[in-house]
Design an enzyme around this catalytic site. Structure first.
Site, short mmCIF file in Angstrom:
data_model
loop_
_atom_site.label_atom_id
_atom_site.label_comp_id
_atom_site.label_asym_id
_atom_site.label_seq_id
_atom_site.Cartn_x
_atom_site.Cartn_y
_atom_site.Cartn_z
N ASP A 42 0.85 -1.19 0.00
CA ASP A 42 0.00 0.00 0.00
C ASP A 42 0.88 1.24 0.00
OD1 ASP A 42 -2.89 1.12 0.50
OD2 ASP A 42 -1.57 2.22 1.86
N TYR A 47 3.27 9.89 0.45
CA TYR A 47 4.27 9.33 1.35
C TYR A 47 5.68 9.72 0.94
CZ TYR A 47 0.33 6.31 2.65
OH TYR A 47 -0.89 5.82 3.04
N LYS A 76 -2.17 6.15 -4.44
CA LYS A 76 -3.24 7.10 -4.15
C LYS A 76 -3.00 8.46 -4.78
CE LYS A 76 -3.62 4.87 0.37
NZ LYS A 76 -2.24 4.37 0.47
N HIS A 107 -7.14 9.74 -2.29
CA HIS A 107 -6.58 9.67 -0.94
C HIS A 107 -7.49 10.32 0.10
CE1 HIS A 107 -2.45 9.30 1.23
NE2 HIS A 107 -3.42 9.16 2.10
#
Length: 309
Positions: A42, A47, A76, A107
């Site tokens: 994931d 990130y 995402k 997201h």
């Protein structure tokens, strides 16, 4: 163990979340995870570690450790790219060194000021409040997400952090139904109504923060983790398992996908060892009664506004 999505694709019921993984740790953690048996990663543009994930994946493929088709990779769309969905997806694919994504999620259900494709910044106004773009509707964003499927860039599309009402709206205006809704859910924040609604309408629920955030969210938000709860400790002792294993097993028995995050190699193994036992109906009920409706993610800390209000 897998869950069948509403479009026929199958999603491994446990995955590894790469949020807050340090860049220098990613290669070893992902390679180790694949060797242990993880087949679901994931990821997210926000990130800010897509390039490092991509390098690890390329190594895994080129060395024959695993084939691309054997992995389920989620990514995402960040809020600042709602008006640039196709460009953002292509940018993520390039960084991840992939030809397609198994799953691409919105997201957060909000568009924010665009700061450049893939920058995933969260611009604040002069008042310190998140700069939300009110000209882009979630319906517009979703129809752009659908284009990605038709283009062959993604196999499945879905939602993240959508409540019952926003999910219902998406079902009404979508041509391609969302396959997944990824939400925070754990014993202290069970969200049974949202889980039931999604599952009733063929939307798989993925539990992010399935362990209640633990140390990571305690550091950021000052939140309390369910892993320290004495009731869960008693249940874990009964099964000769760790509390984390019990909590993940509880999530799996709710028919939700769980994506625990860890930067500790030993925990990678521990979190994956959840298929050799089953919680009794009585213990599932014990955990069900622990719900505190306690969300650990508190967006106001960073954005000056509580998006979940």
């Amino acid at each position: 163990m897998e869950i069948a999505l509403n479009n026929g694709f199958k999603m491994p019921i446990i995955g590894l979340g790469v949020w807050r993984m340090e860049k220098e740790e990613i290669r070893d953690l992902i390679i180790s995870a694949i060797k242990i048996g993880y087949r679901h990663l994931d990821c997210a543009a926000h990130y800010k570690n897509e390039a490092e994930v991509g390098e690890a994946l390329t190594e895994a493929f080129t060395t024959g450790l695993v084939k691309r088709e054997d992995l389920f990779i989620t990514n995402k769309l960040w809020s600042s790219d709602h008006g640039h969905v196709i460009e953002a997806c292509k940018n993520s694919l390039k960084k991840l060194q992939l030809d397609y994504l198994d799953l691409f999620l919105v997201h957060l259900p909000v568009a924010t000021k665009h700061t450049g494709v893939g920058t995933t910044d969260s611009a604040l106004g002069d008042d310190g409040v998140l700069d939300i773009d009110t000209t882009i509707s979630l319906e517009t964003t979703w129809h752009d997400m659908e284009k990605l499927v038709f283009m062959g860039l993604v196999r499945s599309i879905g939602l993240s952090n959508y409540d019952v009402f926003l999910t219902r709206d998406c079902l009404a205006y979508s041509k391609i139904k969302p396959a997944v809704n990824q939400i925070e859910t754990h014993p202290y924040f069970q969200r049974d109504s949202l889980v039931k609604f999604c599952q009733k309408h063929g939307i798989c629920v993925t539990a992010h923060t399935p362990l209640g955030g633990a140390t990571a969210n305690a550091e950021w938000f000052g939140s309390v983790s369910c892993l320290d709860d004495p009731v869960l400790k008693d249940v874990a002792e009964k099964y000769k398992k760790t509390v984390a294993q019990v909590v993940l097993r509880w999530g799996i028995q709710r028919n939700t996908v769980v994506i625990p995050k860890t930067s500790k190699p030993a925990r990678l193994e521990e979190n994956f060892q959840v298929f050799d036992f089953e919680l009794s109906k009585e213990d599932m009920e014990v955990i069900k009664n622990m719900d505190r409706k306690y969300r650990t993610h508190q967006t106001a800390k960073f954005w000056g506004i509580e998006l979940y209000a």
